[in-house]
Design an enzyme around this catalytic site. Sequence first.
Site, PDB file in Angstrom:
ATOM      1  N   GLU A  30       4.612  -7.982  -9.369  1.00 59.07           N
ATOM      2  CA  GLU A  30       4.413  -6.020 -10.597  1.00 59.07           C
ATOM      3  C   GLU A  30       6.677  -6.070 -10.249  1.00 59.07           C
ATOM      4  O   GLU A  30       6.769  -6.117  -9.520  1.00 59.07           O
ATOM      5  CB  GLU A  30       3.876  -5.248  -9.029  1.00 59.07           C
ATOM      6  CG  GLU A  30       5.184  -5.061  -7.888  1.00 59.07           C
ATOM      7  CD  GLU A  30       4.254  -3.402  -7.866  1.00 59.07           C
ATOM      8  OE1 GLU A  30       4.460  -2.207  -8.710  1.00 59.07           O
ATOM      9  OE2 GLU A  30       4.113  -3.227  -6.529  1.00 59.07           O
ATOM     10  N   LYS A  91       4.937   3.841 -15.979  1.00 58.11           N
ATOM     11  CA  LYS A  91       4.352   3.860 -15.078  1.00 58.11           C
ATOM     12  C   LYS A  91       2.522   3.113 -15.425  1.00 58.11           C
ATOM     13  O   LYS A  91       2.185   4.387 -15.350  1.00 58.11           O
ATOM     14  CB  LYS A  91       4.795   4.220 -13.721  1.00 58.11           C
ATOM     15  CG  LYS A  91       4.267   4.129 -12.228  1.00 58.11           C
ATOM     16  CD  LYS A  91       4.320   5.181 -10.974  1.00 58.11           C
ATOM     17  CE  LYS A  91       2.969   4.909  -9.937  1.00 58.11           C
ATOM     18  NZ  LYS A  91       3.177   6.055  -9.268  1.00 58.11           N
ATOM     19  N   VAL A 111       0.701  -1.997  -9.233  1.00 55.75           N
ATOM     20  CA  VAL A 111      -0.788  -3.159  -8.287  1.00 55.75           C
ATOM     21  C   VAL A 111      -1.511  -3.061  -8.727  1.00 55.75           C
ATOM     22  O   VAL A 111      -2.233  -4.922  -9.878  1.00 55.75           O
ATOM     23  CB  VAL A 111      -1.066  -3.234  -6.946  1.00 55.75           C
ATOM     24  CG1 VAL A 111      -2.168  -3.280  -6.410  1.00 55.75           C
ATOM     25  CG2 VAL A 111       0.249  -2.548  -5.926  1.00 55.75           C
ATOM     26  N   ASP A 143      -5.920  12.821  -4.999  1.00 54.05           N
ATOM     27  CA  ASP A 143      -5.241  11.931  -5.720  1.00 54.05           C
ATOM     28  C   ASP A 143      -5.506  10.810  -5.073  1.00 54.05           C
ATOM     29  O   ASP A 143      -5.080  10.411  -3.574  1.00 54.05           O
ATOM     30  CB  ASP A 143      -3.472  12.479  -5.518  1.00 54.05           C
ATOM     31  CG  ASP A 143      -2.962  11.345  -5.945  1.00 54.05           C
ATOM     32  OD1 ASP A 143      -3.100  10.093  -6.256  1.00 54.05           O
ATOM     33  OD2 ASP A 143      -1.334  11.931  -6.459  1.00 54.05           O
ATOM     34  N   SER A 145      -5.303   5.972  -5.325  1.00 56.52           N
ATOM     35  CA  SER A 145      -4.297   5.750  -6.007  1.00 56.52           C
ATOM     36  C   SER A 145      -5.568   4.839  -7.063  1.00 56.52           C
ATOM     37  O   SER A 145      -6.488   4.466  -6.197  1.00 56.52           O
ATOM     38  CB  SER A 145      -3.484   4.282  -5.588  1.00 56.52           C
ATOM     39  OG  SER A 145      -3.610   3.298  -6.593  1.00 56.52           O
ATOM     40  N   ALA A 146      -5.159   4.140  -8.450  1.00 61.95           N
ATOM     41  CA  ALA A 146      -6.529   3.282  -9.185  1.00 61.95           C
ATOM     42  C   ALA A 146      -6.157   2.064  -8.837  1.00 61.95           C
ATOM     43  O   ALA A 146      -7.157   1.342  -8.640  1.00 61.95           O
ATOM     44  CB  ALA A 146      -6.043   3.141 -10.593  1.00 61.95           C
ATOM     45  N   ASP A 147      -5.442   1.946  -7.816  1.00 60.29           N
ATOM     46  CA  ASP A 147      -4.952   0.498  -7.198  1.00 60.29           C
ATOM     47  C   ASP A 147      -6.315   0.161  -6.597  1.00 60.29           C
ATOM     48  O   ASP A 147      -7.127  -0.856  -6.493  1.00 60.29           O
ATOM     49  CB  ASP A 147      -4.213  -0.097  -6.058  1.00 60.29           C
ATOM     50  CG  ASP A 147      -2.477   0.492  -6.742  1.00 60.29           C
ATOM     51  OD1 ASP A 147      -2.546   0.321  -7.947  1.00 60.29           O
ATOM     52  OD2 ASP A 147      -1.736   0.414  -5.712  1.00 60.29           O
ATOM     53  N   LYS A 164       1.198   1.944   2.119  1.00 54.67           N
ATOM     54  CA  LYS A 164       2.504   2.723   2.197  1.00 54.67           C
ATOM     55  C   LYS A 164       2.020   4.183   3.307  1.00 54.67           C
ATOM     56  O   LYS A 164       0.844   4.842   2.521  1.00 54.67           O
ATOM     57  CB  LYS A 164       2.708   3.311   1.471  1.00 54.67           C
ATOM     58  CG  LYS A 164       3.644   2.433   0.386  1.00 54.67           C
ATOM     59  CD  LYS A 164       4.752   2.491  -1.133  1.00 54.67           C
ATOM     60  CE  LYS A 164       3.894   3.002  -1.808  1.00 54.67           C
ATOM     61  NZ  LYS A 164       3.181   1.443  -3.083  1.00 54.67           N
TER      62      LYS A 164
HETATM   63  N1  PSU Z   1       5.117  -0.744  -2.909  1.00 58.94           N
HETATM   64  C1  PSU Z   1       6.377  -0.547  -2.669  1.00 58.94           C
HETATM   65  N2  PSU Z   1       7.124   0.612  -3.813  1.00 58.94           N
HETATM   66  C2  PSU Z   1       6.698   1.103  -4.949  1.00 58.94           C
HETATM   67  C3  PSU Z   1       4.710   0.605  -5.272  1.00 58.94           C
HETATM   68  C4  PSU Z   1       4.184  -0.549  -4.289  1.00 58.94           C
HETATM   69  O1  PSU Z   1       6.807  -1.164  -1.677  1.00 58.94           O
HETATM   70  O2  PSU Z   1       7.557   1.603  -6.003  1.00 58.94           O
HETATM   71  C5  PSU Z   1       4.067   0.932  -6.418  1.00 58.94           C
HETATM   72  C6  PSU Z   1       3.070  -0.316  -6.602  1.00 58.94           C
HETATM   73  O3  PSU Z   1       3.425  -0.295  -7.822  1.00 58.94           O
HETATM   74  C7  PSU Z   1       1.777   0.273  -6.763  1.00 58.94           C
HETATM   75  C8  PSU Z   1       2.514   2.098  -7.094  1.00 58.94           C
HETATM   76  O4  PSU Z   1       0.701   0.316  -7.382  1.00 58.94           O
HETATM   77  O5  PSU Z   1       3.052   2.375  -6.791  1.00 58.94           O
HETATM   78  C9  PSU Z   1       1.545   2.901  -7.229  1.00 58.94           C
HETATM   79  O6  PSU Z   1       1.569   4.085  -7.569  1.00 58.94           O
HETATM   80  P1  PSU Z   1       0.043   5.212  -7.024  1.00 58.94           P
HETATM   81  O7  PSU Z   1       0.201   5.386  -5.626  1.00 58.94           O
HETATM   82  O8  PSU Z   1       0.622   6.283  -8.323  1.00 58.94           O
HETATM   83  O9  PSU Z   1      -1.563   4.809  -7.852  1.00 58.94           O
HETATM   84 MN    MN Z   2      -1.780   9.261  -8.360  1.00 59.55          MN
END
Ligand code: PSU
Ligand code: MN
Length: 306
Positions: A30, A91, A111, A143, A145-147, A164
Amino acid sequence: MLPNALSDWLEIAPEIKGALVTGAPVVALESTIITHGMPWPQNLETAQAVEAEIRDAGALPATIAVTGGRLRVGLDEAALTELAQMEDVMKLSRADLAFALATGRPGSTTVAATMMAAQLAGIEVFATGGIGGVHRGVAEHFDVSADLREFSRSPVITVCAGAKAILDVEKTLEVLETEGVPVVGYATDVFPAFWSRNSGLKCPLRLDSTPEIVRFWRARQALKQKGGVLIVNPVPEADEIPASEMNHYIERAVLEAHGNKVTGKAVTPWLLARIMELTEGRSLETNIALIKNNAKLAGEIAVGLG
Ligand code: PSU
Ligand code: MN
């Protein structure tokens, strides 16, 4: 004529294309971690180190990003360097991948978007740091994530160091279960929490070697299962920051994010940057170590699939 074929938008680097036609191992990477997850110059150094880990394992790295209205699979040295220094990069998740292509805006893939690109290119293995998930306080802001949903859509093996720890890890695991995503601990019974090896939660499944992962993947394919598999690989012991210590920083950062009204896509990058400050750079060191560790395992899995 308006561009309407995949080849109008997707550009696979020659080296990667060559590997894919011969069935040689490739690992997708990614790019949001480069543009939004780490500061310059560690972002570039890490991206290069991660690619080197994959080459050392005997596979080819394909970092994915959008520039000039093309979804690029495999970035050369110059493109990687340019991306790492670029400002105003979108992003990209599932919702905005095609938008960035259509408008010509540069974008890095999360992701979710990286999995979509990997599927389009025919890459089966993907390495990242930590996945997105259900954010703390979800009942207030919804909130998620779409992941998480993407894992049930794109057929890719994703290697990560767990979710995380800024997230509600327990609820993240619940959503993965609902989506039918297998969460496999690599030689561990406990679900890792990114900077820490132990989230305090059990990992639903466990495998101890690359051949076992390959066998599991093949069984899913035989059953024509559509989504992906999540392999969770704990950060090496020498590099971890224990959860008891991290929680203090995370709780403070989450409170501050609320106070500053940080919302939407900005939440994860904001928290990562703030935690980096609060830990005086230690969290970044751990982040670098865990993603290299994941790249190595992903490279081995890709070789095993060959
Ligand atoms: N893992 C990391 N650093 C990051 C991310 C993941 O160590 O910056 C990113 C990934 O691209 C993941 C995104 O898909 O954070 C998730 O963002 P959100 O919570 O807005 O979906
Ligand atoms: Mn989000």
